[in-house]
Design a protein around this motif. Structure first.
Motif, mmCIF file in Angstrom:
data_model
loop_
_atom_site.group_PDB
_atom_site.id
_atom_site.type_symbol
_atom_site.label_atom_id
_atom_site.label_comp_id
_atom_site.label_asym_id
_atom_site.label_seq_id
_atom_site.Cartn_x
_atom_site.Cartn_y
_atom_site.Cartn_z
ATOM 1 N N VAL A 257 43.952 12.880 10.530
ATOM 2 C CA VAL A 257 43.992 14.152 9.799
ATOM 3 C C VAL A 257 43.482 13.898 8.392
ATOM 4 O O VAL A 257 43.483 12.769 7.912
ATOM 5 N N ARG A 258 43.044 14.957 7.738
ATOM 6 C CA ARG A 258 42.514 14.808 6.378
ATOM 7 C C ARG A 258 43.397 15.462 5.332
ATOM 8 O O ARG A 258 43.192 15.266 4.151
ATOM 9 N N THR B 75 44.852 24.390 13.700
ATOM 10 C CA THR B 75 45.601 23.253 14.211
ATOM 11 C C THR B 75 47.078 23.587 14.071
ATOM 12 O O THR B 75 47.562 23.802 12.954
ATOM 13 N N CYS B 76 47.764 23.660 15.208
ATOM 14 C CA CYS B 76 49.180 24.053 15.202
ATOM 15 C C CYS B 76 50.112 22.874 14.956
ATOM 16 O O CYS B 76 51.193 23.045 14.407
ATOM 17 N N ASP B 77 49.703 21.692 15.383
ATOM 18 C CA ASP B 77 50.550 20.507 15.226
ATOM 19 C C ASP B 77 50.410 19.980 13.805
ATOM 20 O O ASP B 77 49.603 19.089 13.527
ATOM 21 N N LEU B 78 51.197 20.544 12.920
ATOM 22 C CA LEU B 78 51.126 20.200 11.505
ATOM 23 C C LEU B 78 51.761 18.834 11.265
ATOM 24 O O LEU B 78 52.902 18.597 11.656
ATOM 25 N N THR C 255 41.119 23.940 8.932
ATOM 26 C CA THR C 255 40.276 23.016 8.176
ATOM 27 C C THR C 255 38.811 23.111 8.600
ATOM 28 O O THR C 255 38.476 23.747 9.600
ATOM 29 N N GLU C 256 37.984 22.419 7.830
ATOM 30 C CA GLU C 256 36.561 22.335 8.163
ATOM 31 C C GLU C 256 36.368 21.768 9.574
ATOM 32 O O GLU C 256 35.455 22.189 10.295
ATOM 33 N N ARG C 257 37.202 20.853 9.964
ATOM 34 C CA ARG C 257 37.105 20.275 11.310
ATOM 35 C C ARG C 257 37.367 21.346 12.368
ATOM 36 O O ARG C 257 36.695 21.386 13.399
ATOM 37 N N ASP C 258 38.322 22.240 12.109
ATOM 38 C CA ASP C 258 38.578 23.339 13.040
ATOM 39 C C ASP C 258 37.357 24.236 13.166
ATOM 40 O O ASP C 258 37.024 24.714 14.251
#
Length: 130
Positions: free
Chosen positions: A102-103, A78-81, A53-56
């Motif tokens: 989360v978004r 992000t691995c923790d889906l 995501t953009e946050r990543d």
């Protein structure tokens, strides 16, 4: 109102934009720009393994000064889906995105991805229903 995410996906559409763990960050960002989305589901062997995501991009690429042309999605995704089922209500989903910070929420039926809803989709649905 107890609208399920299945109903939201019927209206929004069920297309999911994806990337692979081995794709470069630069290519993934280009896909996000082209599709005008804030995240891509990361899929390996047909199964979701994370989300990018953009946050990543901000926290794990820019802040760490990673080279987006050589760093792969698997290194920063992000691995923790956090995923939900199709019967989850809009209100329940909104509580989850708020609690988990989360978004994007993949909507899954077992191992099958039915779609993805964003916090924006949920907000839009709630506003529209009032």
């Amino acid at each position: 109102m107890n609208t399920s995410l299945n109903k939201v996906l019927e209206k929004k559409g069920k297309h999911v934009y994806v990337t692979s763990p081995g794709q470069t960050i630069l290519d993934a960002i280009k896909t996000m720009q082209d599709k005008k989305v804030g995240g891509l589901l990361v899929v390996s062997d047909g199964k979701p393994v994370g989300i990018f995501t953009e946050r990543d991009v901000m926290t794990r690429v820019v802040a760490c000064e990673c080279n987006p042309a050589t760093t792969t999605v698997s290194e920063v995704m992000t691995c923790d889906l956090v995923a939900v089922g199709p019967d989850t209500t809009v209100e329940q989903a909104m509580a989850i995105v708020t609690e988990k910070r989360v978004r994007h929420l993949p909507v899954m039926d077992g191992d099958e991805v039915l779609g993805v809803v964003s916090s924006g989709d949920l907000t839009h649905w709630l506003v529209k229903s009032q």
